[in-house]
Write a protein that holds these residues in place. Structure first.
Motif, mmCIF file in Angstrom:
data_model
loop_
_atom_site.group_PDB
_atom_site.id
_atom_site.type_symbol
_atom_site.label_atom_id
_atom_site.label_comp_id
_atom_site.label_asym_id
_atom_site.label_seq_id
_atom_site.Cartn_x
_atom_site.Cartn_y
_atom_site.Cartn_z
ATOM 1 N N GLN A 210 0.831 -1.208 0.000
ATOM 2 C CA GLN A 210 0.000 0.000 0.000
ATOM 3 C C GLN A 210 0.864 1.257 0.000
ATOM 4 N N ALA A 211 1.966 1.248 0.758
ATOM 5 C CA ALA A 211 2.852 2.418 0.823
ATOM 6 C C ALA A 211 3.489 2.693 -0.536
ATOM 7 N N ILE A 212 3.897 1.629 -1.218
ATOM 8 C CA ILE A 212 4.506 1.767 -2.547
ATOM 9 C C ILE A 212 3.502 2.339 -3.539
ATOM 10 N N PHE A 213 2.247 1.942 -3.393
ATOM 11 C CA PHE A 213 1.186 2.334 -4.336
ATOM 12 C C PHE A 213 0.519 3.656 -3.945
ATOM 13 N N GLY A 214 0.928 4.251 -2.826
ATOM 14 C CA GLY A 214 0.333 5.510 -2.376
ATOM 15 C C GLY A 214 -1.027 5.345 -1.752
ATOM 16 N N ALA A 215 -1.291 4.139 -1.207
ATOM 17 C CA ALA A 215 -2.632 3.854 -0.669
ATOM 18 C C ALA A 215 -2.630 3.573 0.831
ATOM 19 N N TYR A 216 -1.490 3.732 1.511
ATOM 20 C CA TYR A 216 -1.467 3.416 2.946
ATOM 21 C C TYR A 216 -2.207 4.500 3.725
ATOM 22 N N ALA A 217 -3.088 4.094 4.650
ATOM 23 C CA ALA A 217 -3.964 5.038 5.353
ATOM 24 C C ALA A 217 -3.223 5.864 6.392
ATOM 25 N N GLY A 218 -2.119 5.364 6.921
ATOM 26 C CA GLY A 218 -1.363 6.079 7.947
ATOM 27 C C GLY A 218 -0.177 6.832 7.364
ATOM 28 N N THR A 219 0.764 7.158 8.249
ATOM 29 C CA THR A 219 1.980 7.860 7.841
ATOM 30 C C THR A 219 2.991 6.859 7.293
ATOM 31 N N SER A 220 3.554 7.162 6.124
ATOM 32 C CA SER A 220 4.541 6.253 5.530
ATOM 33 C C SER A 220 5.567 7.042 4.732
ATOM 34 N N THR A 221 6.731 6.446 4.566
ATOM 35 C CA THR A 221 7.758 7.012 3.690
ATOM 36 C C THR A 221 8.244 5.905 2.773
ATOM 37 N N ALA A 222 8.522 6.253 1.530
ATOM 38 C CA ALA A 222 8.993 5.260 0.571
ATOM 39 C C ALA A 222 9.710 5.976 -0.578
ATOM 40 N N HIS A 223 10.889 5.500 -0.914
ATOM 41 C CA HIS A 223 11.613 6.004 -2.080
ATOM 42 C C HIS A 223 11.449 4.956 -3.180
ATOM 43 N N VAL A 224 10.726 5.323 -4.227
ATOM 44 C CA VAL A 224 10.387 4.383 -5.288
ATOM 45 C C VAL A 224 11.051 4.821 -6.589
ATOM 46 N N LEU A 225 11.696 3.871 -7.272
ATOM 47 C CA LEU A 225 12.349 4.153 -8.541
ATOM 48 C C LEU A 225 11.855 3.198 -9.615
ATOM 49 N N LEU A 226 11.588 3.732 -10.798
ATOM 50 C CA LEU A 226 11.196 2.928 -11.952
ATOM 51 C C LEU A 226 12.190 3.211 -13.076
ATOM 52 N N ASN A 227 12.841 2.149 -13.543
ATOM 53 C CA ASN A 227 13.908 2.293 -14.540
ATOM 54 C C ASN A 227 14.967 3.302 -14.100
ATOM 55 N N GLY A 228 15.260 3.273 -12.807
ATOM 56 C CA GLY A 228 16.306 4.130 -12.257
ATOM 57 C C GLY A 228 15.886 5.547 -11.961
ATOM 58 N N GLN A 229 14.645 5.932 -12.327
ATOM 59 C CA GLN A 229 14.162 7.287 -12.119
ATOM 60 C C GLN A 229 13.273 7.353 -10.880
ATOM 61 N N PRO A 230 13.563 8.283 -9.951
ATOM 62 C CA PRO A 230 12.728 8.398 -8.746
ATOM 63 C C PRO A 230 11.322 8.882 -9.084
ATOM 64 N N LEU A 231 10.349 8.356 -8.372
ATOM 65 C CA LEU A 231 8.947 8.731 -8.585
ATOM 66 C C LEU A 231 8.415 9.441 -7.347
ATOM 67 N N SER A 232 7.468 10.355 -7.567
ATOM 68 C CA SER A 232 6.762 10.993 -6.457
ATOM 69 C C SER A 232 5.346 10.429 -6.434
ATOM 70 N N ILE A 233 5.092 9.523 -5.481
ATOM 71 C CA ILE A 233 3.790 8.843 -5.409
ATOM 72 C C ILE A 233 3.094 9.224 -4.105
ATOM 73 N N ARG A 234 2.052 10.017 -4.241
ATOM 74 C CA ARG A 234 1.279 10.434 -3.062
ATOM 75 C C ARG A 234 -0.113 9.804 -3.041
ATOM 76 N N SER A 235 -0.479 9.171 -4.161
ATOM 77 C CA SER A 235 -1.816 8.579 -4.251
ATOM 78 C C SER A 235 -1.781 7.453 -5.282
ATOM 79 N N PRO A 236 -2.789 6.559 -5.276
ATOM 80 C CA PRO A 236 -2.863 5.524 -6.312
ATOM 81 C C PRO A 236 -2.882 6.097 -7.726
ATOM 82 N N ALA A 237 -3.508 7.274 -7.915
ATOM 83 C CA ALA A 237 -3.546 7.885 -9.245
ATOM 84 C C ALA A 237 -2.136 8.217 -9.721
ATOM 85 N N ASP A 238 -1.276 8.705 -8.807
ATOM 86 C CA ASP A 238 0.124 8.978 -9.150
ATOM 87 C C ASP A 238 0.828 7.692 -9.580
ATOM 88 N N ALA A 239 0.581 6.607 -8.827
ATOM 89 C CA ALA A 239 1.225 5.325 -9.129
ATOM 90 C C ALA A 239 0.796 4.804 -10.496
#
Length: 519
Positions: free
Chosen positions: A308-337
């Motif tokens: 859920q944290a990776i997908f931007g769907a965790y209900a509480g407080t979370s931190t996650a550094h996510v990279l796709l093809n080496g590029q960092p992503l900013s995911i704050r919600s499922p729509a972003d993901a």
């Protein structure tokens, strides 16, 4: 032959001219447990709704004989009064009411002046639970204070309080742990000894084999066979259910695994109700192109929270550094993901996967509606064409594409959610419990699709409580325990015992690859 308690003969139920049930027969004796098996959409739930009075007499054809007399129930209350009680897959408890109030709901004990006799209800509720071998439940506490396993057992106590002579259990273990399932099966065995008849509906054929005396298989609304369990094998039941023999449930195909495409670094999730506690503690992992990564761990290990944290769907407080093809992503919600190329089929499809009253087709296109926008309006014809194509591709069974998705079986709902996510053309697909509540035929179709997607180069993450599923699908297995990574193993000779050993080892210790694959 023992005198039948229940006989259903030639049951036919039609919806809009389509026969959902076409001449079904069923017979159950006192103290007998009948396993009712069939694929999702085969008609099991419809048949039980006929039996339990959800569909009243006169809305279906055929006959029901109960304890030697014709049963013509006009409501659920009529069947419960006769002693037929159903426990639905979706529990029918009121979370805010106490355990005792739920057990007596609609059958409350009262004092003069219509005042509630709480003392008597608490005493009787406690007796019922202890009689089922369940200790440690405060019957005065709200039922929401207890987990899904205890709530399932509270439902059984509620049924027995209605003096059930026939208990219908619809997928009773779908949300239970292995330990809770063993308790449930022991309760069913005890009910049989007391002379209570049971109809046990489950896709988990090992449970059917463990407690059922007889098995009835239905397929596409028709009666296929009724046979003693002792003369059947699991493979024979599966063949009758799906109309073909499935020799290998996991149709594994060779697929090329490439470079790392997805990385999650330092994922941490704080508990929603207690922020001082970490549900996920600094977890990092990666997935390669065309790889199927299985994620295993005990219930409560933090697997779902991690996804859920990776997908931007965790209900509480979370931190996650996510990279796709080496590029960092900013995911704050499922729509972003989804926009970034990450899709997820959630663990709880009822709460997070579907819009129940919306049509099947509209549930499928919900994430890609912009594709059908034409000059500020929706191109309904193009949308319907896509819906029909995708429903056919994944064999989503529905009488009509616009039928409310809540009317579909669990397996067809799951395939519809999966279809919606695939329409977003993801580079990374997260599947959290993808086959929960899904029959063996639909499982096979989902497994086949997973291998086909991996062959196209999609990176796939499969979270599952079923270790055979993890081992049957995965190229590599990530083991999570108490919010930490406890092991990361290539699936080459890996066993269930080795995964469990890694999952339960002390906090802070991580199994090494050679430990897991040691002989």
């Amino acid at each position: 032959m023992t005198q039948a308690l229940l006989t259903m003969k030639g049951i036919v139920k039609t919806f809009s001219g389509v026969k959902a049930l076409d001449g079904i027969d069923l017979r159950v004796s006192p103290g007998e447990c009948l396993g009712l098996c069939g694929e999702n959409g085969a008609g099991k739930s419809t048949l039980m709704k006929v039996l339990s009075g959800v569909y009243p007499h006169g809305t279906w054809e055929g006959s029901i004989v109960w304890d030697g007399a014709e049963l013509e129930a006009s409501s659920v209350r009529d069947t419960e009064r006769a002693g037929i009680v159903i426990i639905h897959q979706e529990l029918m408890l009121v979370p805010e009411l106490s355990v005792a109030e739920n057990i007596f709901l609609g059958n409350e004990l009262t004092l003069p002046g219509a005042r509630m006799n709480y003392a008597a209800m608490y005493r009787r509720a406690d007796e019922l639970l202890r009689g089922l071998g369940i200790a440690g439940i405060n019957v005065a506490q709200p039922v929401m204070n207890y987990g899904g396993g205890h709530q399932q057992l509270i439902e059984i106590a509620k049924a027995l309080n209605k003096e059930a002579r026939l208990l219908i259990l619809d997928e009773p273990s779908s949300s239970l742990t292995a330990t809770e399932t063993r308790i449930l099966l022991d309760i069913v065995r005890d009910l049989k000894r007391r002379g209570v008849a049971c109809v046990y509906i489950s896709h988990k054929l090992d449970e059917v084999e463990a407690v059922c005396d007889t098995v009835t298989v239905i397929r596409d609304g028709r009666h296929i066979a009724t046979q003693p369990m002792r003369g059947l094998t699991t493979e024979q039941i599966i063949a009758m259910m799906v109309g073909r023999e499935i020799t290998n449930l996991f149709p594994r195909e060779p697929h090329e695994i490439g470079e790392t495409v997805f990385e999650a670094r330092n994922v941490t999730c704080l508990d929603v109700t207690n922020p001082r506690r970490k549900r996920v503690d600094d977890v990092s992992f990666n997935v390669r192109r065309g790889e199927i990564l299985g994620v295993a761990g005990l219930v409560g290990s933090g697997r779902t929270e991690l996804m859920q944290a990776i997908f931007g769907a965790y209900a509480g407080t979370s931190t996650a550094h996510v990279l796709l093809n080496g590029q960092p992503l900013s995911i704050r919600s499922p729509a972003d993901a989804i926009r970034a190329g990450i899709a997820m089929v959630p663990e709880d499809r009822k709460r997070h996967g579907i819009v129940p009253l919306l049509g099947v087709g509209h549930n499928i296109t919900l994430s890609v509606l912009q594709r059908f926008a034409r000059h500020g309006a929706l191109d309904a014809a193009a949308e319907l064409d896509t819906i029909r194509t995708e429903m056919k591709r994944l064999s989503v069974r529905a009488a009509h594409p616009m039928l409310p998705i809540a009317n579909l079986s669990g397996g067809n709902q799951q395939k519809a959610v999966l279809t919606r996510m695939l329409l977003t053309h993801p580079k990374v697909l997260i599947l959290d419990e993808p086959t929960r509540g899904v029959d063996v035929g639909a499982k096979y179709e989902i497994y086949k699709l997973i291998f086909e997607l991996a062959k196209t180069g999609m990176a796939i993450i499969v979270v599952s409580s079923e270790l055979p599923e993890v081992l049957g699908l995965s190229d590599r297995v990530l083991v999570i325990g108490e919010g930490e990574v406890r092991g990361d193993f290539v699936n080459d000779g890996l066993t269930q015992e080795q995964i469990l050993t890694a999952a339960i080892q002390p906090a802070g210790r991580r199994a090494q690859p050679n430990e897991a694959n040691a002989a």
